[in-house]
Design an enzyme around this catalytic site. Structure first.
Site, PDB file in Angstrom:
ATOM      1  N   TYR A 121      39.489  27.381 -17.157  1.00  0.00           N
ATOM      2  CA  TYR A 121      39.394  27.203 -15.707  1.00  0.00           C
ATOM      3  C   TYR A 121      38.279  26.215 -15.366  1.00  0.00           C
ATOM      4  CZ  TYR A 121      38.981  28.403 -10.744  1.00  0.00           C
ATOM      5  OH  TYR A 121      38.929  28.342  -9.373  1.00  0.00           O
ATOM      6  N   LYS A 147      38.864  22.451 -13.588  1.00  0.00           N
ATOM      7  CA  LYS A 147      38.281  22.075 -12.300  1.00  0.00           C
ATOM      8  C   LYS A 147      37.322  20.894 -12.443  1.00  0.00           C
ATOM      9  CE  LYS A 147      40.481  25.111  -9.858  1.00  0.00           C
ATOM     10  NZ  LYS A 147      41.525  24.670  -8.903  1.00  0.00           N
TER      11      LYS A 147
END
Length: 253
Positions: free
Chosen positions: A153, A157
């Site tokens: 994650y 990002k």
């Protein structure tokens, strides 16, 4: 009606922040094409928007599948004639440990980063042909923070923020406006997913931290963040094209 006549394509719109943004844009007059892997969520959202006399096009699909993205953009163009705003919100949290599940690690990047890139590639010819377009990529503070869990994650990002900067440099002169939106920690299903993994997967300290945010009512309402998404849809300052905005920026936009 600040978005009257505009068309917005919003991924991950079935729940949480994506749904809040779709509802907010629709209230401002935008026609919204909403994307989710869950048809029942889309139908519920479309009913709610249409009950308020808004215009909503529900499109089931998976942004990690290029053929789905092509179909979604094509159907949006066919039914709503244009795309002025793209909100890349679709994301999953992914595995909590780097060595836990290599397939889930890869899937997280395919949805969070490659899916967003694919959506941008598909809408750009239309946006640039209109001489203007806005892309809003939903990011996270974890893009810029070393974190002991959720490496996929975090990496996805971080990649999304760098992609945004590169696109602004490459295409800003052609009218493209790009922003990343860092919403902070929100009260969404992603937080439910994190807490549900328990101390055995997250470790006691981290699980208590995330649980405490909920217990102490410190999670932000997605509707608040939708106000920032609206402000960015209306105006991204040229000097900040490609950069990341957080809630503190709302008062100066």
């Amino acid at each position: 009606m600040q978005l009257q006549g505009k068309v917005a394509l919003i991924t991950g719109a079935g729940r949480g922040l994506g749904r809040a943004i779709a509802e907010r844009y629709a209230r401002e007059g935008a026609a919204v094409a909403v994307v989710s892997r869950h048809q029942e969520e889309l139908q519920s959202l479309a009913r709610d928007i249409e009950s308020q006399e808004g215009r909503c096009l529900p499109l089931a699909g998976d942004v990690s599948r290029a053929e789905d993205v092509r179909r979604i953009v094509g159907q949006t163009s066919q039914n709503l004639e244009r795309i002025d705003i793209l909100v890349n919100n679709a994301a999953i949290i992914g595995p909590a440990k780097f060595l836990e599940d290599s397939e889930s690690w890869r899937q997280t990047l395919e949805i969070n980063l490659l899916g967003a890139a694919c959506c941008i590639q598909e809408v750009l010819p239309m946006m640039l042909g209109q001489a203007a377009g806005t892309v809003i990529n939903i990011s996270s503070g974890l893009a810029r923070m070393a974190f002991p869990r959720f490496s996929a994650y975090c990496a996805s990002k971080a990649g999304l923020e760098q992609l945004s900067r590169c696109l602004a440099e490459e295409l800003g002169s052609q009218g493209l406006r790009v922003a990343c939106l860092d919403p902070g920690v929100m009260d969404t299903s992603m937080q439910v997913d994190i807490r549900s993994r328990g101390p055995e997967k997250l470790g006691a300290k981290l699980w208590e931290q995330f649980s405490g945010l909920k217990d102490e009512n410190q999670l932000r309402n997605p509707a608040e963040v939708a106000e920032l998404a609206l402000a960015l849809a209306l105006h991204i300052p040229e000097e900040r094209n490609g950069t990341t905005f957080s809630m503190k920026d709302l008062r100066v936009l």
